[in-house]
Design a protein around this motif. Structure first.
Motif, PDB file in Angstrom:
ATOM      1  N   LEU A   1      17.436   0.937  -7.666  1.00 13.13           N
ATOM      2  CA  LEU A   1      16.197   0.409  -8.225  1.00 13.13           C
ATOM      3  C   LEU A   1      15.064   0.621  -7.230  1.00 13.13           C
ATOM      4  N   PHE A   2      14.004   1.287  -7.683  1.00 11.37           N
ATOM      5  CA  PHE A   2      12.841   1.523  -6.827  1.00 11.37           C
ATOM      6  C   PHE A   2      11.829   0.388  -6.972  1.00 11.37           C
ATOM      7  N   CYS A   3      11.491   0.026  -8.211  1.00 12.14           N
ATOM      8  CA  CYS A   3      10.568  -1.085  -8.423  1.00 12.14           C
ATOM      9  C   CYS A   3      10.729  -1.637  -9.833  1.00 12.14           C
ATOM     10  N   GLU A   4      10.266  -2.863 -10.011  1.00 20.92           N
ATOM     11  CA  GLU A   4      10.360  -3.537 -11.304  1.00 20.92           C
ATOM     12  C   GLU A   4       9.124  -3.227 -12.142  1.00 20.92           C
ATOM     13  N   MET A   5       8.932  -1.966 -12.431  1.00 22.07           N
ATOM     14  CA  MET A   5       7.819  -1.537 -13.269  1.00 22.07           C
ATOM     15  C   MET A   5       8.168  -0.195 -13.882  1.00 22.07           C
ATOM     16  N   GLY A   6       7.905  -0.043 -15.163  1.00 20.37           N
ATOM     17  CA  GLY A   6       8.070   1.248 -15.797  1.00 20.37           C
ATOM     18  C   GLY A   6       6.787   2.040 -15.670  1.00 20.37           C
ATOM     19  N   SER A   7       6.735   3.215 -16.293  1.00 15.68           N
ATOM     20  CA  SER A   7       5.536   4.034 -16.196  1.00 15.68           C
ATOM     21  C   SER A   7       5.525   5.078 -17.291  1.00 15.68           C
ATOM     22  N   ASP A   8       4.317   5.448 -17.698  1.00 13.26           N
ATOM     23  CA  ASP A   8       4.147   6.520 -18.663  1.00 13.26           C
ATOM     24  C   ASP A   8       4.229   7.862 -17.930  1.00 13.26           C
ATOM     25  N   GLY A   9       3.354   8.080 -16.965  1.00 14.60           N
ATOM     26  CA  GLY A   9       3.397   9.285 -16.134  1.00 14.60           C
ATOM     27  C   GLY A   9       3.436   8.914 -14.666  1.00 14.60           C
ATOM     28  N   MET A  10       3.724   9.884 -13.799  1.00 17.04           N
ATOM     29  CA  MET A  10       3.899   9.604 -12.374  1.00 17.04           C
ATOM     30  C   MET A  10       3.448  10.774 -11.524  1.00 17.04           C
ATOM     31  N   THR A  11       3.093  10.460 -10.272  1.00 24.33           N
ATOM     32  CA  THR A  11       2.905  11.499  -9.266  1.00 24.33           C
ATOM     33  C   THR A  11       3.244  10.916  -7.906  1.00 24.33           C
TER      34      THR A  11
ATOM     35  N   ALA B   1      11.021   6.787 -14.417  1.00 19.39           N
ATOM     36  CA  ALA B   1      10.531   5.511 -14.926  1.00 19.39           C
ATOM     37  C   ALA B   1      11.165   5.224 -16.282  1.00 19.39           C
ATOM     38  N   ASP B   2      11.864   4.100 -16.367  1.00 23.04           N
ATOM     39  CA  ASP B   2      12.423   3.646 -17.642  1.00 23.04           C
ATOM     40  C   ASP B   2      11.416   2.658 -18.225  1.00 23.04           C
ATOM     41  N   ILE B   3      10.474   3.185 -18.986  1.00 25.39           N
ATOM     42  CA  ILE B   3       9.396   2.344 -19.506  1.00 25.39           C
ATOM     43  C   ILE B   3       9.933   1.303 -20.478  1.00 25.39           C
ATOM     44  N   GLY B   4      11.048   1.607 -21.130  1.00 21.90           N
ATOM     45  CA  GLY B   4      11.643   0.665 -22.070  1.00 21.90           C
ATOM     46  C   GLY B   4      12.289  -0.518 -21.396  1.00 21.90           C
ATOM     47  N   ASP B   5      12.660  -0.366 -20.130  1.00 23.84           N
ATOM     48  CA  ASP B   5      13.318  -1.439 -19.370  1.00 23.84           C
ATOM     49  C   ASP B   5      12.421  -1.975 -18.262  1.00 23.84           C
ATOM     50  N   LYS B   6      11.190  -1.464 -18.175  1.00 24.02           N
ATOM     51  CA  LYS B   6      10.211  -1.903 -17.170  1.00 24.02           C
ATOM     52  C   LYS B   6      10.761  -1.775 -15.751  1.00 24.02           C
ATOM     53  N   LYS B   7      11.378  -0.616 -15.501  1.00 19.34           N
ATOM     54  CA  LYS B   7      11.934  -0.345 -14.174  1.00 19.34           C
ATOM     55  C   LYS B   7      11.744   1.129 -13.822  1.00 19.34           C
ATOM     56  N   THR B   8      11.671   1.415 -12.531  1.00 19.62           N
ATOM     57  CA  THR B   8      11.675   2.791 -12.056  1.00 19.62           C
ATOM     58  C   THR B   8      12.839   2.951 -11.094  1.00 19.62           C
ATOM     59  N   TRP B   9      13.608   4.024 -11.303  1.00 17.71           N
ATOM     60  CA  TRP B   9      14.827   4.261 -10.539  1.00 17.71           C
ATOM     61  C   TRP B   9      14.658   5.465  -9.612  1.00 17.71           C
ATOM     62  N   LYS B  10      15.409   5.438  -8.528  1.00 16.45           N
ATOM     63  CA  LYS B  10      15.406   6.537  -7.565  1.00 16.45           C
ATOM     64  C   LYS B  10      16.820   7.110  -7.477  1.00 16.45           C
ATOM     65  N   TYR B  11      16.908   8.449  -7.524  1.00 17.32           N
ATOM     66  CA  TYR B  11      18.200   9.137  -7.470  1.00 17.32           C
ATOM     67  C   TYR B  11      18.216  10.155  -6.324  1.00 17.32           C
ATOM     68  N   GLU B  12      19.406  10.474  -5.866  1.00 23.64           N
ATOM     69  CA  GLU B  12      19.584  11.601  -4.956  1.00 23.64           C
ATOM     70  C   GLU B  12      19.891  12.838  -5.797  1.00 23.64           C
ATOM     71  N   ILE B  13      19.240  13.941  -5.474  1.00 22.74           N
ATOM     72  CA  ILE B  13      19.420  15.189  -6.213  1.00 22.74           C
ATOM     73  C   ILE B  13      20.485  16.041  -5.523  1.00 22.74           C
ATOM     74  N   GLN B  14      21.475  16.455  -6.284  1.00 25.38           N
ATOM     75  CA  GLN B  14      22.521  17.313  -5.757  1.00 25.38           C
ATOM     76  C   GLN B  14      22.152  18.787  -5.940  1.00 25.38           C
ATOM     77  N   GLU B  15      22.819  19.651  -5.206  1.00 30.89           N
ATOM     78  CA  GLU B  15      22.535  21.084  -5.249  1.00 30.89           C
ATOM     79  C   GLU B  15      22.650  21.651  -6.657  1.00 30.89           C
ATOM     80  N   ASP B  16      23.630  21.151  -7.414  1.00 26.47           N
ATOM     81  CA  ASP B  16      23.864  21.671  -8.768  1.00 26.47           C
ATOM     82  C   ASP B  16      22.957  21.046  -9.823  1.00 26.47           C
ATOM     83  N   GLY B  17      22.072  20.144  -9.392  1.00 26.40           N
ATOM     84  CA  GLY B  17      21.139  19.518 -10.318  1.00 26.40           C
ATOM     85  C   GLY B  17      21.525  18.119 -10.756  1.00 26.40           C
TER      86      GLY B  17
END
Length: 303
Positions: free
Chosen positions: A227-237, A204-220
């Protein structure tokens, strides 16, 4: 008189409706209501669940970590003098990872002894801005966000300027030998959580009011930022259905496709973070300002 009475009735009705849980997909347990567990804190943050379903959370301004027992519904002090910890997360080995921003460090705490080990004291010879939230991936290694929130207990230049050249997301390898940035183009990354299969990471990029989704690679490393949604966040689950829970003004829930499916109002000015607790992982534990709350859910959280 009639019009004034009618208007006041509408306002009362409107306020009542605003206070109700909006649940389009039936993710909240039938008949469940938001329950306040305890108040009297300064600012609660960082809920993390252990194997037994207990939730550990921080009262960041008071420099304390507390423990909630779901069986007794009681809260006890776990540690005083917690490095001003903010976000927390448990590893599979039971060690507690803490974003300790007193000295801008990342800690590992043994829950049996309470002893801490500094995992990350700095990056490229400089202090971090202030580690904030953490997610440990199933294969080992962990991600954490490093935004800047100037603290009144920081002295001198630390309280005015960023230590690093921006606000980034970092990866620490499982063997603790590698620390590197995985996202350097965000304004103010804060909340972070990954899928239980370890394939995707939400930031969550709270400063830009967006939450992003990434693919995780084996090496990290992270790829395929979308773009996942047009909302930032403090914490998540996240729950077992892949629904993502964001915080701020209450708790807002999005399905795995980024469609909003629920909103849980919380009677506080700010909702900081969320986690699933209890042995069955179906109790949503919410940290909000000076109070903590619980809500029974239909679906389980993942750990």
């Amino acid at each position: 008189m009639k019009s004034a009475f009618f208007l006041s009735t509408l306002l009362l009705l409107g306020n009542s409706l605003l206070a109700q849980i909006e649940d389009k997909r039936g993710i909240v347990a039938k008949g469940a209501q938001l329950e306040k567990v305890k108040d009297g804190f300064s600012f609660t943050e960082g809920p993390a669940v252990n194997r037994q379903g207990d939730i550990f959370f921080t009262d960041q301004p008071n420099d304390k970590i507390y423990r909630w027992n779901p069986n007794s519904n009681q809260i006890t002090l776990f540690r005083e003098g917690a490095g001003r910890s903010n976000g927390l997360y448990f590893q599979l080995d039971g060690k507690l990872i803490a974003a300790a921003d007193l000295n801008n460090e990342l800690w590992e705490i043994d829950p049996q002894t309470g002893k801490e080990t500094v995992l990350v004291p700095s990056f490229r010879g400089k202090k971090l801005n202030g580690p904030n939230d953490i997610w440990v991936r199933p294969k080992g290694g962990l991600y954490f966000t490093d935004p800047l929130y100037p603290r009144p207990y920081w002295e001198g230049i630390r309280g005015k300027e960023m230590e690093q050249d921006g606000q980034h997301v970092y990866f620490l390898s499982a063997d603790r030998t590698e620390l590197f940035r995985v996202a350097e183009d965000l304004k103010q990354p804060n909340g972070i959580v990954g899928t239980p299969d370890g394939k995707y990471l939400y930031v969550a990029d709270i400063g830009d009011k967006k939450t992003w989704k990434y693919e995780i690679q084996e090496d990290g490393y992270l790829t395929n930022k979308t773009l996942f949604c047009e909302m930032g966040s403090d914490g998540m689950t996240i729950d077992e259905r892949g629904n993502v829970y964001l915080t701020g003004k209450g708790v807002t829930v999005f399905d795995r496709n980024g469609e909003q499916i629920a909103h849980i109002p919380v009677p506080e000015n700010w909702t900081a973070n969320v986690a699933f607790g209890s042995l069955t992982r179906n109790t949503l534990f919410i940290t909000a300002m000076g109070s903590v709350y619980t809500l029974k859910m239909k679906f389980r959280g993942v750990w």
